[in-house]
Design a protein around this motif. Structure first.
Motif, PDB file in Angstrom:
ATOM      1  N   LYS A 102       3.037  30.629  11.335  1.00 41.26           N
ATOM      2  CA  LYS A 102       2.227  30.135  12.129  1.00 41.26           C
ATOM      3  C   LYS A 102       3.796  28.524  11.866  1.00 41.26           C
ATOM      4  O   LYS A 102       2.891  27.902  11.719  1.00 41.26           O
ATOM      5  N   PHE A 103       4.975  29.379  11.699  1.00 43.12           N
ATOM      6  CA  PHE A 103       5.653  27.528  12.057  1.00 43.12           C
ATOM      7  C   PHE A 103       5.019  26.983  13.368  1.00 43.12           C
ATOM      8  O   PHE A 103       5.348  25.630  13.078  1.00 43.12           O
ATOM      9  N   GLN A 107       3.438  22.571  13.888  1.00 40.64           N
ATOM     10  CA  GLN A 107       4.789  21.411  13.971  1.00 40.64           C
ATOM     11  C   GLN A 107       3.891  20.581  14.391  1.00 40.64           C
ATOM     12  O   GLN A 107       3.961  19.326  14.229  1.00 40.64           O
ATOM     13  N   VAL A 108       2.747  20.298  15.438  1.00 34.88           N
ATOM     14  CA  VAL A 108       2.385  19.353  16.085  1.00 34.88           C
ATOM     15  C   VAL A 108       1.672  18.453  14.782  1.00 34.88           C
ATOM     16  O   VAL A 108       1.680  17.511  14.337  1.00 34.88           O
ATOM     17  N   ASP A 109       0.330  19.089  14.197  1.00 37.80           N
ATOM     18  CA  ASP A 109       0.096  18.323  12.862  1.00 37.80           C
ATOM     19  C   ASP A 109       1.061  17.511  12.336  1.00 37.80           C
ATOM     20  O   ASP A 109       0.790  16.866  11.131  1.00 37.80           O
ATOM     21  N   THR A 147       5.002  32.887  22.561  1.00 39.86           N
ATOM     22  CA  THR A 147       5.190  33.540  21.270  1.00 39.86           C
ATOM     23  C   THR A 147       6.408  32.943  20.044  1.00 39.86           C
ATOM     24  O   THR A 147       7.890  33.260  21.158  1.00 39.86           O
ATOM     25  N   GLU A 148       6.102  33.462  19.258  1.00 41.15           N
ATOM     26  CA  GLU A 148       7.020  32.753  17.600  1.00 41.15           C
ATOM     27  C   GLU A 148       8.137  34.040  17.590  1.00 41.15           C
ATOM     28  O   GLU A 148       7.691  34.711  17.159  1.00 41.15           O
ATOM     29  N   VAL A 149       9.422  33.041  17.524  1.00 40.11           N
ATOM     30  CA  VAL A 149      10.571  34.621  16.847  1.00 40.11           C
ATOM     31  C   VAL A 149      11.203  34.000  15.615  1.00 40.11           C
ATOM     32  O   VAL A 149      11.220  32.168  16.089  1.00 40.11           O
TER      33      VAL A 149
END
Length: 292
Positions: A102-103, A107-109, A147-149
């Motif tokens: 969940k990187f 980020q926004v938080d 899609t997180e890599v």
């Protein structure tokens, strides 16, 4: 603190010894403070030159301060970022180097939280309305996440954190200053680095704080195409990361405005950064509106 940073940096450099990523070889690290008074590591002395920041501009060693040599510097840096993105970080022993999962969602938080923390940190700064901020934040939260890599992030990609071989063409000798490195989506490094470049969709864009002459660098779209060709990433994701990188830079740089209000920095410096932050959020909101 700094000690932890030193050992983290030693750990990532040692792991990179097994890869083709240009970096200073780490010969060994010592966590024992009694030896020199702090943890330390020993690294290779890299034969090369690094751009340096003097005044408000970055200066390159000749002949890289002129065309056509200067134009190739960002491509040389991307060769390093591509090699880094393609490293199997688990295979080189960095499986537990970053927070799991969940990187992107964090980020926004993380950056909005940082911005919200300044009034408590800097007496005299009460926060201020930032035109375009709310729109940018909402867009980042509402758009479909790429899609997180997962891969190794350098964390501070800019020309002063790179060393180049002395003779042209521009080739990377080593990426340096790894203390902000972690595991997450490495495309964030690309977006951070290309934020101050010319934009093919907005040729009239202004660069109030350009450290390099933007006309001597490729456009960010050129960089995106080059990076995606080298990593197999989807170029459509570049836009989201680009907006995130600018959101992050606006949130971060506002601390300079806060410090000026608190009397830590001069009013003049405060005005300079106020203009940059205002510009970042205003321009980003314009871009977000275009994308709908």
């Amino acid at each position: 603190g700094a000690e932890k940073g030193v050992l983290r940096e030693a750990r990532v450099l040692t792991a990179l010894n097994q890869t083709d990523v240009p970096h200073p070889v780490c010969y060994g690290a010592c966590p024992d403070e009694s030896v020199v008074g702090a943890p330390f590591y020993v690294m290779e002395k890299v034969d090369g030159w690094a751009p340096n920041l003097r005044g408000e501009k970055i200066h390159n060693e000749p002949p890289f301060d002129e065309m056509p040599y200067e134009y190739m510097i960002p491509f040389a840096i991307l060769d390093g970022l591509i090699a880094l993105a393609n490293v199997d970080f688990e295979a080189i022993g960095l499986g537990d180097f970053g927070k799991p999962g969940k990187f992107l969602e964090r980020q926004v938080d993380r950056w909005s939280g940082q911005l919200a923390s300044y009034p408590a940190k800097y007496a005299g700064y009460e926060g201020r309305p930032l035109e375009g901020y709310a729109e940018t934040e909402a867009w980042l939260r509402q758009s479909t996440l790429p899609t997180e890599v997962r891969g190794i992030i350098h964390g501070d990609v800019g020309t002063p954190n790179m060393m180049f071989h002395h003779a042209p063409p521009a080739r990377l000798a080593a990426m340096i200053d790894w203390e902000l490195s972690t595991i997450g989506d490495p495309m964030i490094d690309l977006a951070w680095f290309t934020g101050g470049m010319r934009d093919e969709d907005n040729p009239d864009k202004e660069f109030p704080m350009a450290l390099n002459d933007p006309t001597r660098f490729p456009t960010r779209q050129e960089m995106w195409r080059y990076y995606c060709a080298g990593t197999g990433r989807d170029i459509r994701d570049c836009q989201w990361f680009s907006i995130l990188a600018r959101f992050k830079s606006g949130c971060l740089l506002e601390y300079k405005v806060a410090q000026a209000e608190a009397g830590i920095l001069s009013q003049e410096t405060g005005r300079f950064f106020r203009r940059i932050v205002d510009n970042v959020f205003r321009e980003t909101a314009v871009e977000v509106r275009k994308m709908g």
